[in-house]
Design an enzyme around this catalytic site. Structure first.
Site, PDB file in Angstrom:
ATOM      1  N   LEU A  88       0.840  -1.128   0.006  1.00 23.08           N
ATOM      2  CA  LEU A  88       0.023   0.087   0.216  1.00 23.08           C
ATOM      3  C   LEU A  88       0.923   1.206   0.157  1.00 23.08           C
ATOM      4  O   LEU A  88       0.630   2.133   0.475  1.00 23.08           O
ATOM      5  CB  LEU A  88      -0.993  -0.003   1.195  1.00 23.08           C
ATOM      6  CG  LEU A  88      -1.949  -1.088   1.226  1.00 23.08           C
ATOM      7  CD1 LEU A  88      -2.754  -1.075   2.543  1.00 23.08           C
ATOM      8  CD2 LEU A  88      -2.855  -0.853   0.111  1.00 23.08           C
ATOM      9  N   CYS A  89       2.034   1.291  -0.681  1.00 22.05           N
ATOM     10  CA  CYS A  89       2.772   2.450  -0.920  1.00 22.05           C
ATOM     11  C   CYS A  89       3.030   2.842  -2.360  1.00 22.05           C
ATOM     12  O   CYS A  89       4.133   2.947  -2.667  1.00 22.05           O
ATOM     13  CB  CYS A  89       4.254   2.199  -0.041  1.00 22.05           C
ATOM     14  SG  CYS A  89       5.097   0.628  -0.359  1.00 22.05           S
ATOM     15  N   GLY A  90       2.146   2.822  -3.321  1.00 18.27           N
ATOM     16  CA  GLY A  90       2.301   3.106  -4.677  1.00 18.27           C
ATOM     17  C   GLY A  90       3.200   2.367  -5.236  1.00 18.27           C
ATOM     18  O   GLY A  90       3.195   1.142  -5.346  1.00 18.27           O
ATOM     19  N   SER A 242       5.669   7.780  -0.285  1.00 13.88           N
ATOM     20  CA  SER A 242       4.787   6.879  -1.273  1.00 13.88           C
ATOM     21  C   SER A 242       3.642   6.464  -0.758  1.00 13.88           C
ATOM     22  O   SER A 242       2.796   6.673  -1.354  1.00 13.88           O
ATOM     23  CB  SER A 242       5.896   5.901  -2.023  1.00 13.88           C
ATOM     24  OG  SER A 242       5.090   5.188  -3.012  1.00 13.88           O
TER      25      SER A 242
END
Length: 287
Positions: A88-90, A242
């Site tokens: 879940l950090c792009g 991110s």
């Protein structure tokens, strides 16, 4: 009203998701501030130490210390790939892994054997089926302490100084700004010396006491620790930046989806009411 009930359930679900992404954004923003301060504090020291060592190395021969020795032929290389333990950090992990695979493939295309050590679960998952995968360090990127840095740096140094590998490289995300994190590949060992053009010693800007060889023996192992620490700090700051950006985008998308679902729900409800009124009027007319 069956359609309206389904839309209403979706609205509730999207609202709950928006609350989660908004909370994650706030948490990442708080962590990012601390991580950014850590990067900015460590960067000048790491850069200056690298500069001092490069100048020291330029004054000595390669056999002054094993970490300076350039192999006559590069046959085997080790890559450390710095990823995260969580998602879940792009594009933080995907862009980094893509850059790492490209760098590794380049070496292998030259006939060089490449082994991989992953930092973080995402790196482990990406490279665990790679023919050169050796091991992974996990559950350290969210709670970095210097014991972890010393462990990684110690193994990195030993893998080179023992002669197992001719070069040691790393691939990590360099933190530039909140919106910019650059996948960066660097050679950690052997250390590159600043070219010496044969000019006066003071042209390099330093006078040393004791001898260069003694200083190198003390500073080179410490330099590896400092550089590993800097790479981990950059990676952690980049991850939080991110994730914050990704969660902000997800929150905005959820808000837009809620707007469209609410409009759809109101239209469906209005259509149902209109249908009921029509039926009532038609029934009254029949009577």
């Amino acid at each position: 009203m069956a359609g309206s009930k389904e839309i209403k359930r979706r609205i509730v679900s999207v609202k709950n998701t928006r609350q989660i992404t908004k909370a994650m954004k706030m948490v990442s923003a708080a962590k990012l501030r601390r991580a950014q301060e850590a990067v900015q504090s460590a960067r000048p020291y790491a850069n200056k130490l690298r500069e001092v060592i490069a100048n020291l190395a330029a004054r000595t021969s390669e056999d002054a210390h094993p970490m300076l020795a350039n192999p006559k032929e590069v046959k085997k290389v080790l890559f450390y790939v710095f990823t995260s333990d969580r998602g879940l950090c792009g594009s933080f992990n995907s862009a980094l892994i893509r850059a790492a695979k490209l760098a590794i493939q380049q070496k292998r295309s030259e006939g060089i054997t490449v082994d991989v050590i992953a930092i973080g679960k995402k790196g482990r998952d990406a490279f665990r089926r790679d023919q050169g995968f050796q091991k992974a360090f996990i559950d350290i990127t969210g709670r970095l302490n210097y014991d972890d840095v010393q462990t990684i740096a110690g193994e990195l140094s030993e893998s080179f100084m023992s002669g197992t590998y001719d070069e040691v490289h790393s691939v990590y995300n360099k933190f530039v700004t909140v919106l910019t994190q650059v996948p960066t590949a660097v050679r950690v060992l052997p250390i590159e010396a600043t070219p010496n053009d044969g000019s006066d010693e003071e042209a390099l800007g330093y006078l040393y006491e004791p001898s260069e060889e003694q200083l190198l023996a003390e500073l080179l192992p410490k330099n590896v620790e400092v550089q590993v620490n800097a790479m981990l700090l950059n990676s952690m700051a980049s991850e939080q930046a991110s994730r914050m950006t990704a969660m902000d985008s997800a929150t905005n998308n959820a808000s837009e989806m809620l707007r469209k679902l609410s409009l759809k729900y109101n239209r469906a409800r209005q259509a149902a009411i209109t249908t009921e009124l029509s039926e009532i009027i038609a029934g009254a007319g029949a009577l």
